[in-house]
Design a protein around this motif. Structure first.
Motif, PDB file in Angstrom:
ATOM      1  N   LYS A 197       0.792  -1.228   0.000  1.00 38.00           N
ATOM      2  CA  LYS A 197       0.000   0.000   0.000  1.00 38.00           C
ATOM      3  C   LYS A 197       0.828   1.283   0.000  1.00 38.00           C
ATOM      4  O   LYS A 197       0.384   2.305  -0.534  1.00 38.00           O
ATOM      5  CB  LYS A 197      -0.928   0.026   1.223  1.00 38.00           C
ATOM      6  CG  LYS A 197      -2.199  -0.768   1.052  1.00 38.00           C
ATOM      7  CD  LYS A 197      -3.213  -0.412   2.138  1.00 38.00           C
ATOM      8  CE  LYS A 197      -4.562  -1.068   1.867  1.00 38.00           C
ATOM      9  NZ  LYS A 197      -5.565  -0.674   2.887  1.00 38.00           N
ATOM     10  N   PHE A 198       2.024   1.243   0.585  1.00 39.05           N
ATOM     11  CA  PHE A 198       2.751   2.486   0.809  1.00 39.05           C
ATOM     12  C   PHE A 198       4.191   2.463   0.303  1.00 39.05           C
ATOM     13  O   PHE A 198       4.963   3.382   0.593  1.00 39.05           O
ATOM     14  CB  PHE A 198       2.758   2.827   2.307  1.00 39.05           C
ATOM     15  CG  PHE A 198       1.384   2.924   2.911  1.00 39.05           C
ATOM     16  CD1 PHE A 198       0.570   4.024   2.664  1.00 39.05           C
ATOM     17  CD2 PHE A 198       0.886   1.905   3.716  1.00 39.05           C
ATOM     18  CE1 PHE A 198      -0.701   4.110   3.206  1.00 39.05           C
ATOM     19  CE2 PHE A 198      -0.384   1.985   4.277  1.00 39.05           C
ATOM     20  CZ  PHE A 198      -1.178   3.087   4.015  1.00 39.05           C
ATOM     21  N   GLY A 199       4.568   1.442  -0.464  1.00 42.46           N
ATOM     22  CA  GLY A 199       5.938   1.364  -0.940  1.00 42.46           C
ATOM     23  C   GLY A 199       6.894   1.101   0.214  1.00 42.46           C
ATOM     24  O   GLY A 199       6.554   0.436   1.196  1.00 42.46           O
ATOM     25  N   ILE A 200       8.100   1.623   0.103  1.00 42.80           N
ATOM     26  CA  ILE A 200       9.111   1.424   1.141  1.00 42.80           C
ATOM     27  C   ILE A 200       8.731   2.177   2.418  1.00 42.80           C
ATOM     28  O   ILE A 200       8.445   3.375   2.371  1.00 42.80           O
ATOM     29  CB  ILE A 200      10.494   1.891   0.652  1.00 42.80           C
ATOM     30  CG1 ILE A 200      11.099   0.850  -0.285  1.00 42.80           C
ATOM     31  CG2 ILE A 200      11.444   2.150   1.808  1.00 42.80           C
ATOM     32  CD1 ILE A 200      11.561  -0.417   0.416  1.00 42.80           C
ATOM     33  N   GLN A 201       8.725   1.451   3.529  1.00 44.53           N
ATOM     34  CA  GLN A 201       8.424   2.049   4.829  1.00 44.53           C
ATOM     35  C   GLN A 201       9.340   1.435   5.882  1.00 44.53           C
ATOM     36  O   GLN A 201       9.764   0.278   5.762  1.00 44.53           O
ATOM     37  CB  GLN A 201       6.958   1.811   5.217  1.00 44.53           C
ATOM     38  CG  GLN A 201       5.943   2.399   4.258  1.00 44.53           C
ATOM     39  CD  GLN A 201       5.932   3.920   4.256  1.00 44.53           C
ATOM     40  OE1 GLN A 201       6.085   4.553   5.296  1.00 44.53           O
ATOM     41  NE2 GLN A 201       5.746   4.505   3.076  1.00 44.53           N
ATOM     42  N   SER A 202       9.606   2.217   6.923  1.00 46.04           N
ATOM     43  CA  SER A 202      10.426   1.735   8.036  1.00 46.04           C
ATOM     44  C   SER A 202       9.571   1.615   9.290  1.00 46.04           C
ATOM     45  O   SER A 202       8.734   2.478   9.567  1.00 46.04           O
ATOM     46  CB  SER A 202      11.595   2.689   8.287  1.00 46.04           C
ATOM     47  OG  SER A 202      12.500   2.686   7.203  1.00 46.04           O
ATOM     48  N   PHE A 203       9.804   0.533  10.031  1.00 48.73           N
ATOM     49  CA  PHE A 203       9.030   0.259  11.241  1.00 48.73           C
ATOM     50  C   PHE A 203       9.977  -0.020  12.399  1.00 48.73           C
ATOM     51  O   PHE A 203      11.013  -0.657  12.209  1.00 48.73           O
ATOM     52  CB  PHE A 203       8.122  -0.960  11.041  1.00 48.73           C
ATOM     53  CG  PHE A 203       7.146  -0.818   9.917  1.00 48.73           C
ATOM     54  CD1 PHE A 203       5.878  -0.286  10.134  1.00 48.73           C
ATOM     55  CD2 PHE A 203       7.486  -1.210   8.626  1.00 48.73           C
ATOM     56  CE1 PHE A 203       4.977  -0.158   9.096  1.00 48.73           C
ATOM     57  CE2 PHE A 203       6.590  -1.085   7.577  1.00 48.73           C
ATOM     58  CZ  PHE A 203       5.330  -0.555   7.817  1.00 48.73           C
TER      59      PHE A 203
END
Length: 229
Positions: A28-34
């Protein structure tokens, strides 16, 4: 706000004593960091095995467009790999692919077609039992389409190499095989020896270096060359 999304783990770094910051390519949001707290502790809710590179995940996440670091509410394996982490030939390919993805996946926006390509490519590699020695070559050529610079044929590669004064050998025999790779799918058996395969891989990597800023050296390349003998 909570969102359901699939994800592909790219990498993680250790954070403080028991936590990690994990980079995930989400549907849904491409590259993401968690940030995932306590995952390196025996008391942690989630296990570190879920966050190994290229793991396929089903996620429920807290996502705020104003933030660079997000949190995971729920997580489970979307497709538990049966061979990819354990079979040395496949794991070497996977390590190489993960390094390429880490260098090239930059967008923080939805791209369902690209996500499906990556997701199902990894499932194919896990499930296939034979004729995957050229998988990484075909993957790179198909992936280049999504990055915006896929070659239509070997002649286009030759032309671009001449423009940039690149002198790597790429004669008619190599070009014929490259054209077959460009048209191939993952199930296409193309016979070539180790030396030819490694040379064609070098050609493709140079082609990537021409088009991807700061693509640089692939550290896992030597391992891949040695394993796929």
């Amino acid at each position: 706000m909570l969102h359901k999304t699939r994800g592909i783990v790219i990498n993680y770094i250790r954070y403080r004593e028991t936590s990690i910051i994990v980079k995930v390519y989400t549907e849904k949001f491409g590259i993401q960091s968690f940030i995932e707290n306590g995952v390196r502790s025996s008391k942690g809710k989630n296990k570190i095995a879920l966050f190994q590179p290229l793991s396929l995940l089903d996620l429920v996440i807290y996502h705020d467009e104003k933030k660079d670091l997000h949190r995971i509410s729920e997580i489970k394996a979307g497709f538990p790999f049966l061979t990819l982490p354990y079979e040395i030939h496949k794991s070497s390919i996977a390590m190489f692919l993960d390094e390429v993805l880490n260098k090239t996946l930059k967008e923080h926006t939805e791209n369902e077609v690209l996500f499906d390509f990556l997701y199902h490519s990894l499932i194919f590699l896990d499930e296939t039992e034979e004729h995957f020695e050229n998988f990484h070559l075909i993957f790179l050529l198909k992936y280049a389409f999504f990055l915006g610079f896929s070659p239509q044929d070997a002649a286009e590669i030759v032309t671009q190499f001449k423009e940039f004064n690149i002198t790597i050998p790429f004669d008619n025999d190599y070009q014929k095989l490259m054209n077959q790779l460009i048209l191939a799918d993952y199930q296409t058996p193309l016979l070539m020896n180790r030396g030819v395969r490694n040379h064609l891989l070098e050609v493709i990597i140079i082609f990537y270096q021409l088009h991807v800023e700061e693509f640089g050296e692939i550290k896992s390349l030597q391992v891949l060359r040695e394993v796929l003998s």
